[in-house]
Design a protein around this motif. Sequence first.
Motif, PDB file in Angstrom:
ATOM      1  N   LYS A 183      26.570  44.175  62.310  1.00  0.00           N
ATOM      2  CA  LYS A 183      26.830  45.606  62.501  1.00  0.00           C
ATOM      3  C   LYS A 183      27.938  46.107  61.578  1.00  0.00           C
ATOM      4  N   ARG A 184      28.693  45.188  60.981  1.00  0.00           N
ATOM      5  CA  ARG A 184      29.881  45.580  60.229  1.00  0.00           C
ATOM      6  C   ARG A 184      29.871  45.187  58.757  1.00  0.00           C
ATOM      7  N   VAL A 185      29.225  44.089  58.405  1.00  0.00           N
ATOM      8  CA  VAL A 185      29.337  43.607  57.024  1.00  0.00           C
ATOM      9  C   VAL A 185      28.554  44.478  56.052  1.00  0.00           C
ATOM     10  N   TYR A 186      29.075  44.583  54.862  1.00  0.00           N
ATOM     11  CA  TYR A 186      28.360  45.254  53.767  1.00  0.00           C
ATOM     12  C   TYR A 186      28.786  44.604  52.463  1.00  0.00           C
ATOM     13  N   ARG A 187      27.936  44.687  51.465  1.00  0.00           N
ATOM     14  CA  ARG A 187      28.228  44.078  50.167  1.00  0.00           C
ATOM     15  C   ARG A 187      29.053  45.034  49.304  1.00  0.00           C
ATOM     16  N   LEU A 188      30.090  44.486  48.685  1.00  0.00           N
ATOM     17  CA  LEU A 188      30.886  45.268  47.745  1.00  0.00           C
ATOM     18  C   LEU A 188      30.037  45.629  46.534  1.00  0.00           C
ATOM     19  N   GLU A 189      29.990  46.901  46.208  1.00  0.00           N
ATOM     20  CA  GLU A 189      29.269  47.371  45.034  1.00  0.00           C
ATOM     21  C   GLU A 189      30.154  48.346  44.265  1.00  0.00           C
ATOM     22  N   ASN A 190      30.020  48.347  42.964  1.00  0.00           N
ATOM     23  CA  ASN A 190      30.821  49.223  42.103  1.00  0.00           C
ATOM     24  C   ASN A 190      32.316  49.050  42.365  1.00  0.00           C
ATOM     25  N   HIS A 191      32.706  47.818  42.649  1.00  0.00           N
ATOM     26  CA  HIS A 191      34.114  47.515  42.904  1.00  0.00           C
ATOM     27  C   HIS A 191      34.716  46.872  41.668  1.00  0.00           C
ATOM     28  N   ASN A 192      35.839  47.391  41.210  1.00  0.00           N
ATOM     29  CA  ASN A 192      36.512  46.873  40.021  1.00  0.00           C
ATOM     30  C   ASN A 192      37.336  45.653  40.403  1.00  0.00           C
ATOM     31  N   THR A 193      36.826  44.468  40.104  1.00  0.00           N
ATOM     32  CA  THR A 193      37.516  43.238  40.490  1.00  0.00           C
ATOM     33  C   THR A 193      38.788  43.010  39.681  1.00  0.00           C
ATOM     34  N   GLY A 194      38.990  43.804  38.623  1.00  0.00           N
ATOM     35  CA  GLY A 194      40.207  43.680  37.837  1.00  0.00           C
ATOM     36  C   GLY A 194      41.349  44.530  38.354  1.00  0.00           C
ATOM     37  N   ASN A 195      41.089  45.324  39.393  1.00  0.00           N
ATOM     38  CA  ASN A 195      42.103  46.211  39.959  1.00  0.00           C
ATOM     39  C   ASN A 195      42.624  45.590  41.252  1.00  0.00           C
ATOM     40  N   LYS A 196      43.808  45.003  41.196  1.00  0.00           N
ATOM     41  CA  LYS A 196      44.328  44.278  42.351  1.00  0.00           C
ATOM     42  C   LYS A 196      44.659  45.210  43.514  1.00  0.00           C
ATOM     43  N   LEU A 197      45.140  46.409  43.211  1.00  0.00           N
ATOM     44  CA  LEU A 197      45.449  47.356  44.284  1.00  0.00           C
ATOM     45  C   LEU A 197      44.192  47.736  45.062  1.00  0.00           C
ATOM     46  N   GLU A 198      43.096  47.950  44.335  1.00  0.00           N
ATOM     47  CA  GLU A 198      41.831  48.263  45.004  1.00  0.00           C
ATOM     48  C   GLU A 198      41.354  47.076  45.831  1.00  0.00           C
ATOM     49  N   ALA A 199      41.588  45.871  45.309  1.00  0.00           N
ATOM     50  CA  ALA A 199      41.216  44.674  46.063  1.00  0.00           C
ATOM     51  C   ALA A 199      41.990  44.597  47.366  1.00  0.00           C
ATOM     52  N   PHE A 200      43.282  44.919  47.322  1.00  0.00           N
ATOM     53  CA  PHE A 200      44.090  44.929  48.543  1.00  0.00           C
ATOM     54  C   PHE A 200      43.553  45.949  49.539  1.00  0.00           C
ATOM     55  N   LYS A 201      43.170  47.118  49.050  1.00  0.00           N
ATOM     56  CA  LYS A 201      42.643  48.160  49.933  1.00  0.00           C
ATOM     57  C   LYS A 201      41.355  47.699  50.618  1.00  0.00           C
ATOM     58  N   LYS A 202      40.470  47.100  49.831  1.00  0.00           N
ATOM     59  CA  LYS A 202      39.212  46.609  50.402  1.00  0.00           C
ATOM     60  C   LYS A 202      39.458  45.482  51.399  1.00  0.00           C
ATOM     61  N   ALA A 203      40.449  44.649  51.089  1.00  0.00           N
ATOM     62  CA  ALA A 203      40.752  43.524  51.973  1.00  0.00           C
ATOM     63  C   ALA A 203      41.262  43.981  53.327  1.00  0.00           C
ATOM     64  N   MET A 204      41.798  45.202  53.405  1.00  0.00           N
ATOM     65  CA  MET A 204      42.328  45.725  54.662  1.00  0.00           C
ATOM     66  C   MET A 204      41.220  46.164  55.621  1.00  0.00           C
TER      67      MET A 204
END
Length: 215
Positions: A183-204
């Motif tokens: 009910k909760r999982v989804y695949r990351l798409e169009n995510h910039n893996t080189g942007n660490k700040l965005e990675a932190f946001k997604k990880a939250m």
Amino acid sequence: TFSKLNLNQTNTVAVFDIGCNSNMFNWLGMTAFEGLHGRSLPLAEGIKRANSNLTVLAIAGDGGCYGEGGNHFLAAARKNLDMTVLVHDNQLYALTTGQTSPVTEKGYKTKSTPAGAPDSPINPILVSLAAGAGFVARGFSGDLPHLTDLIVAAINHKGFSIVDILQPCITFNSLNTYEWFRKRVYRLENHNTGNKLEAFKKAMEWDEKIPLGIF
């Protein structure tokens, strides 16, 4: 995964600690070593340093990697050792019949916390990113094709890589079930893996949405 990468008994070593995950030791047609609980990473490091040509996998549960082996995990990520860590994350110490682990949901009642887990769980993805891991991913055992691709990418990464695998314990975890995750999982798409700040946001993201993929 192994067939895609042409990994075999002569060029690959899988290192296990003690736990449900180490049952793979008996079924995996691969050169393998089984050590103490929480100690798969230093053993894997020793093997890699002794023969840098080997592909080395360290396989552990959430308790072994994030609990007893937490300091080994942080050190390996900081060193950027060329190995892949696969964490069987069922949010419990399941082999010892369901005690709370570092990633158990707060308030969940287990044999070791009959009044409910008192502590907030750690976030393995955030910890991995903060520790300096170069490749950080999350997979789900209910989506094997996607999980296989993640493991292949992790092994191909030159440096430290970790895949936190959401793997429900159908025996002792009645909260974080396959249905709960689906009910909760989804695949990351169009995510910039080189942007660490965005990675932190997604990880939250967790309670309502849980991203899967490479952070």
